[in-house]
Write an enzyme that holds these catalytic residues in place. Structure first.
Site, PDB file in Angstrom:
ATOM      1  N   GLY A   1       0.844  -1.199   0.000  1.00 52.35           N
ATOM      2  CA  GLY A   1       0.000   0.000   0.000  1.00 52.35           C
ATOM      3  C   GLY A   1       0.874   1.242   0.000  1.00 52.35           C
ATOM      4  O   GLY A   1       1.958   1.263  -0.615  1.00 52.35           O
ATOM      5  N   SER A   2       0.440   2.231   0.770  1.00 57.25           N
ATOM      6  CA  SER A   2       1.130   3.531   0.713  1.00 57.25           C
ATOM      7  C   SER A   2       2.547   3.502   1.271  1.00 57.25           C
ATOM      8  O   SER A   2       3.321   4.424   1.011  1.00 57.25           O
ATOM      9  CB  SER A   2       0.314   4.571   1.466  1.00 57.25           C
ATOM     10  OG  SER A   2      -0.945   4.707   0.847  1.00 57.25           O
ATOM     11  N   SER A   3       2.902   2.473   2.042  1.00 55.97           N
ATOM     12  CA  SER A   3       4.280   2.446   2.528  1.00 55.97           C
ATOM     13  C   SER A   3       5.262   2.312   1.350  1.00 55.97           C
ATOM     14  O   SER A   3       6.428   2.674   1.452  1.00 55.97           O
ATOM     15  CB  SER A   3       4.482   1.304   3.530  1.00 55.97           C
ATOM     16  OG  SER A   3       4.260   0.055   2.915  1.00 55.97           O
TER      17      SER A   3
END
Lengths: 427, 482
Positions: free
Chosen positions: B209-211
C-alpha cells in the site's frame, strides 16, 4: 567340469563373505561380539558341504547358480546380522532348513519330471495353502499373508508360488497345442477356442480374489505375472500377455477404486512426502536411506539404520526393506552389484530353460526364472519408489523362513533341470 | 518356445535396467535434495549425540539449550514461543528450521572453525560439544513488539533493525507457537489458517500500500523532476488514467498541495501522476536498488526468506515485464501485485535512516566455542546504497511530517521524534486492510529502524503506528506511550 568351475566361483564368494562379516564386526564392535566371524566361517562351510553334495548327486548342474545364491544369502545374513544379531541366528537356522530341503530335492527328486504326474495334486495343495492363509491367516500391515503354526510364522504364499509354477509347467505343457491354435480373432489378436481360455480367466479370477481377500497387490501381481510369462513361453503368442495385461490392469484399477489398502499404496507412491510422518513414513525413510548411500555407501555397519533404542528407523527393514539398507551401506555400487547378481541368476535360469530338451523342463525353468525376476523387480521397485510398494521378500536376501526355504526348493529344481540337460549332452 | 524365453529375458533386462536407472537418480542426482529435505532427520539423530551449542539472546538470555536423555541431547527452549520462527527447532522427527537449521554446523561443532577444537577434544577423550550462537535479538524489544501485537489480538509482524549495523534487534511473527511442545500440536499447527509456523517477517508477502510510496518518493526526488515543494492540484479526489479511476483513500479532494503534503497525507492521485511521469523502469530501478527482487541476505535457510517485488500468478515477475500505464500508476501507490516482506520494508527504513546506506541484515552476533573463545564475530557490512545522503535527509524531513501532522500521528510521542510512513493496503474479501508503519527514530540521529504490519486492521489503518512507537521507544530504552 561344472563342479570344478563351481568351486572356483565359490572362492571369491567365500572371501567376500568373510570380509563382509569382518567389516560389520569392526564397525560395530561396541555393540556386537566376535561371533560374527564364526558366522562367516559357518556360512562358507555350509555351502562347501552343498558343493560336495552336488559333486555326487548332480555333477552336471549349472556351476554359477549356487555361488550366486551363496553370495545373495551372505549379503542378506550380513545385513540382517548388522541390523539385529538375534535375527541373523534365526535366519541362519532357516538357511540350514532351506539347504536341507535343497539337498532332499537334489537327492530324492533327481528325476524331477515325475512331478509332471502329480501336477493337479501340487496345484491343489498350492491353492489350498493360499486358501488356508486367507481363512486362518493373521493380518500384518493390512495384508493377510502370514500363518501361525506352533511358534512359527510362515508365509504359505512363498511355497504356493513354487507349487503353482510346477502345476503350470505341467498343465501348459499338455495344453499348449490347443492354446496356440487360432480359431478366431479379437481386435486382430489371434485367439484360441473360447473353452481353452478357461484357465486364463480362472487364473485371473484367482489373482484378483487373492488381491481382494489377502489385501495384497504384490502376491497377486506375482502369481498373475508368472502365469502370463509361462503361457507366453508355452504358446509363443502375444495374445496372452496382452489380454492378461488388460485384465490385470482392469482389476488393478477396480482394486484401486474399492480397496483402501491398494488406494493408499498408490497414493503414497505418487506422493509420499505429504504424509511423511504417517502413511508415507516407511517409503520416505527408505528414500532418505538410499539417498544417503550415494555412490559407495556409508560402509557396512556405518549407516544410519537404527534408532538409539535399537529399533529400525524403517519399519520391516530386515524383510521387505532390506534393499534400502544395502543401498545405504554399500551405495549405488553395491546395490547395482546386487541387481546384476539377480540378473545373472535369471540369465542362468532362462539359459537352462532354453537348453532343456523337453517342454515340461523348459516351462518349469522359465517359470522359476521369471518368478525370481518379477519378485525381485516388484520389491526393489517398490522400495525405491519406481512402482507402488507391495510387501514381498527379496529372494535369498530378506529375512524370512518361508521365503528362504521355498526359494532353495526352486533353486534345486533349476539345478536338477540343468543337470539332466547337461548329463544328456555329456552322455 | 526358445524365442519366447529369450524375449522374457530381454523384458527382465529392461525391468532391471529401470531399477538401476531409478537408483542412479536417487543416489547420484536426487541425493542432495533428499539429504536437505527438512523431514530428513537422519543427520539430526546422529547429531543428537553431540551436545549442541546454546542459542543466546544479545543479553545472553538462553533461548535454546539441551536436556540429556538416554545418551541423547534433546533441545528445550526456555523462552517458549519467544522468536520461535527465527530460532526454529531441531527435532528428530520434524527436522530443523530457522537458525537451528542454518547455524547447524556451528551448533554441532562441525563447521571448519570449530572442527580443530573438536578434534583436539576427541584426542583428549573429552565429550564433543557444539559452539554457542549469540543472536542480535534484544529480548526487551522483541517482547515489547510481541506483547503489543498480542494486545491487539491480530496477526502481523514487526522487524526492528539497528540503523547503523543492520543487526536484527527484534523479529516478531504473530501468531507464534511454543517450541517446546509443537510436536504434540503438529497437525493443528499445520492446518491452522493463521499459519503460526510461518515466519511472517521474512516469508510473509504483503501488499505494501502507501508504505511503498517511500520507494516512489526516492525515485521521484532523485530523478530531479520533483522536490518536496513541487506543486500539485487535486480537485476531484480521483484521477483517470487510460479510462481507469484511481481514488484517494477517502475520495476527498485535497485541492492545491505540494509533494511533501502529498506524502504526509498519502494522496494517491498525486502519487499515481508521479508514478506515471517516472515510468515503469524508474520505479523498478529503485525497487531493485533497495533490494527488491532478491532475497535479503539474512542467516536463515533460503527457503524461509521470500524476495519482495511484483508477483504475477504467485510467481516473482522480472523487472521489465510489460506493464501498461495504469499498472505503473497503481504500482506507484503500492498496489498492482507488489508484495513485500516486513524485513524488506524495515531495511528500506534502515537505509533512509543511515544516509542512504542499506546494511546487510544479520541476526547472529557471534559464535563462541564452549571455552568462550569467539570464533566468529559479525561485522556490519553495507549491502547496497540505494539513495544519496541528501535524498535520505530530504525524505527524513518528509517522514517527520507524516508522524507530526499526517497519517502517522498515532506514532507521535513527546519523548523522541519518530520519522515514518504509513500504509493501508486493501486485501479484498471482507477482511480489514493490512496496516503498515515503516520508519525510524530518533529522526535527527537515527538509531533504530522498524517495519510493522498488522493484518485485518481497523478500516482507517491506525493499528500499526502505536505498536511502532512503543517498540521504537523500547529499543531506545524509553518508557512506552505518548
Amino acid at each position: 567340469m561344472e563342479r570344478r568351475r563351481e568351486l572356483v566361483n565359490f572362492i571369491p564368494v567365500a572371501m567376500l563373505t568373510l570380509i563382509g562379516f569382518a567389516t560389520v564386526y569392526a564397525a560395530r564392535s561396541a555393540q556386537i561380539d566376535s561371533s560374527s566371524l564364526s558366522y562367516g566361517l559357518l556360512f562358507v562351510g555350509l555351502f562347501l558341504a552343498v558343493h560336495l553334495l552336488m559333486r555326487m548327486a548332480a555333477p552336471h548342474a549349472d556351476p554359477y547358480l549356487l555361488p550366486i545364491t551363496a553370495l545373495l544369502s551372505a549379503m542378506g545374513i550380513m545385513m540382517i546380522y548388522r541390523i539385529d544379531p538375534a535375527l541373523a541366528a534365526a535366519q541362519t537356522r532357516w538357511l540350514m532348513a532351506g539347504l536341507a530341503l535343497f539337498a532332499a530335492i537334489v537327492i530324492f527328486l533327481r528325476d524331477y519330471r515325475k512331478l509332471d504326474d502329480y501336477i493337479y495334486l501340487l496345484g491343489i495343495v498350492g491353492v489350498l495353502l493360499l486358501a488356508v492363509t486367507i481363512v486362518a491367516g493373521k493380518e500384518v500391515n493390512g495384508a493377510r499373508l502370514w500363518m501361525g503354526i506352533g511358534g512359527l510364522s510362515i508365509q504359505p504364499g512363498e511355497f504356493s508360488k513354487v507349487l503353482i509354477t510346477i502345476f503350470l509347467a505341467g498343465y501348459l505343457h499338455s495344453k499348449r497345442e490347443l492354446l496356440s491354435t487360432t480359431t478366431w480373432h479379437l481386435f486382430g489378436l489371434p485367439m484360441p477356442a473360447l473353452k481353452h481360455l478357461g484357465p486364463l480367466v480362472t487364473m485371473w479370477g484367482m489373482s484378483f480374489a487373492l488381491l481382494l481377500l489377502m489385501n495384497d497387490l504384490g502376491t497377486s501381481l506375482l502369481f498373475f505375472g508368472i502365469f502370463l510369462a509361462m503361457t507366453y513361453v508355452a504358446t509363443g503368442r502375444m495374445t496372452y500377455p496382452v489380454i492378461g495385461g488388460v485384465l490385470f490392469s482392469g482389476g488393478a484399477v477396480l482394486a484401486y477404486l474399492v480397496k483402501a489398502t491398494v488406494h493408499t499404496r498408490v497414493d503414497i507412491w505418487i506422493n509420499p512426502w505429504i504424509e511423511f510422518d504417517g502413511r508415507g513414513y516407511q517409503l520416505v525413510q527408505s528414500l532418505f536411506a538410499i539417498g544417503d548411500g550415494g555412490l559407495f555407501g556409508t560402509g557396512l555397519g556405518k549407516g544410519y539404520l537404527l534408532f538409539p533404542s535399537g529399533q529400525t528407523i524403517i519399519p520391516a527393514l530386515p524383510t521387505d526393506f532390506i534393499f534400502s539398507a544395502i543401498a545405504e551401506e554399500l551405495g549405488l555400487a553395491g546395490a547395482t552389484a546386487l541387481i546384476v547378481l539377480y540378473l545373472l541368476f535369471c540369465y542362468r535360469g532362462f539359459k537352462i530353460a532354453v537348453a532343456a530338451d523337453d517342454g515340461f523342463s523348459k516351462l518349469l525353468a522359465a517359470g522359476i526364472a521369471a518368478s525370481f525376476a518379477l519378485q525381485t523387480f516388484v520389491i526393489i521397485g517398490g522400495v525405491i519408489k519406481l512402482i507402488p510398494l507391495t510387501g514381498i521378500t527379496l529372494p535369498f536376501v530378506s529375512y524370512g523362513g518361508s521365503s528362504i526355504v521355498a526359494n532353495f526348493g526352486a533353486l534345486a529344481l533349476l539345478l536338477l533341470i540343468s543337470n539332466r540337460t547337461n548329463a544328456g549332452r555329456v552322455g | 518356445m526358445n524365442s519366447s524365453i529369450r524375449k522374457l529375458f530381454y523384458v527382465t533386462v529392461a525391468l532391471f535396467a529401470g531399477l538401476m536407472g531409478m537408483l542412479v537418480y536417487l543416489q547420484m542426482v536426487d541425493a542432495k535434495d533428499l539429504a536437505d529435505n527438512p523431514h530428513n532427520t537422519r543427520k539430526v539423530y546422529e547429531q543428537m549425540r553431540i551436545q549442541r551449542g546454546l542459542i543466546l539472546a544479545s543479553d545472553k538470555t538462553v533461548l535454546a539449550q539441551n536436556q540429556k536423555q538416554d545418551n541423547l541431547y534433546y533441545r528445550t527452549y526456555p523462552q517458549g514461543d519467544f522468536a520461535a520462527q527465527l530460532i526454529g527447532y531441531s527435532d528428530p522427527t520434524y527436522g530443523q528450521t530457522g537458525l537451528e537449521h542454518s547455524m547447524n554446523d556451528y551448533l554441532t561443532g562441525t563447521a571448519d572453525e570449530v572442527e580443530l577444537t573438536n578434534f583436539v577434544d576427541t584426542l583428549l577423550g573429552r565429550e564433543q560439544r557444539g559452539a554457542d550462537v549469540k543472536l542480535t535479538i534484544d529480548p526487551k524489544v522483541q517482547s515489547t513488539a510481541a506483547a503489543e501485537l498480542d494486545k491487539l489480538g491480530k496477526r502481523g509482524s514487526v522487524v526492528v533493525l539497528d540503523v547503523h549495523t543492520g543487526a536484527v534487534l527484534a523479529m516478531v511473527s504473530s501468531p507464534t507457537f511454543d517450541l517446546n511442545n509443537f510436536q504434540a500440536n503438529w497437525q493443528q499447527l499445520n492446518s491452522d489458517p493463521d499459519a503460526p509456523l510461518l515466519n511472517r517477517a521474512t516469508q510473509g508477502l504483503y501488499t505494501p500500500g502507501s508504505s511503498f510510496k517511500l520507494i516512489t518518493t526516492a525515485a521521484a526526488l532523485e530523478s530531479g523532476q520533483f522536490t518536496p515543494d513541487s506543486k500539485f492540484r487535486d480537485d476531484k479526489g480521483s484521477i483517470e488514467i487510460n479510462g481507469n479511476v484511481i481514488h484517494n483513500w477517502t475520495d476527498v479532494p485535497f485541492g492545491e498541495h505540494n509533494f511533501a503534503e502529498a506524502f504526509s497525507e498519502s494522496i494517491n492521485t498525486t502519487f499515481a501522476q508521479v508514478g506515471e511521469q517516472l515510468g515503469q523502469s524508474k520505479l523498478e530501478e529503485y525497487q531493485q536498488k533497495f533490494g527488491l527482487y532478491q532475497k535479503p541476505p539474512l542467516e536463515l535457510p533460503p527457503d524461509e526468506i521470500a524476495a519482495s517485488g511484483r508477483y504475477v500468478n504467485g510467481q516473482l515477475a522480472s523487472p521489465g515485464d510489460s506493464m501498461d500505464p495504469v499498472q505503473v500508476a497503481w504500482m506507484a501507490i503500492g498496489q498492482e501485485n507488489v508484495q513485500v516482506t516486513p524485513l524488506q520494508m524495515a531495511m528500506i527504513a534502515q537505509a533512509i535512516g543511515n544516509g542512504g546506506k542499506e546494511m546487510k541484515p544479520y541476526a547472529v552476533d557471534s559464535v563462541m566455542d564452549y571455552n568462550g573463545t569467539v570464533i566468529k564475530q559479525a561485522s556490519p557490512e553495507m549491502w547496497k546504497q540505494p539513495i544519496r545522503a541528501d535524498t535520505a535527509a530530504t525524505m527524513t524531513q518528509m517522514m517527520i511530517k507524516v508522524v507530526n501532522e499526517g497519517t502517522g500521528l498515532g506514532a507521535k510521542t513527546a519523548k523522541v521524534q519518530i520519522a515514518g510512513k504509513t500504509g493501508t493496503a486493501e486485501v479484498g474479501g471482507n477482511k480489514g486492510p493490512n496496516a503498515w508503519f515503516v520508519g525510524f527514530a530518533p529522526a535527527n540521529n537515527p538509531q533504530v529502524a522498524i517495519a510493522v504490519v498488522v493484518e485485518d486492521a481497523d478500516e482507517r489503518g491506525h493499528d500499526s503506528s502505536p505498536i511502532a512507537r512503543d517498540t521504537l521507544l523500547a529499543a531506545l530504552g524509553l518508557p512506552p506511550g505518548q
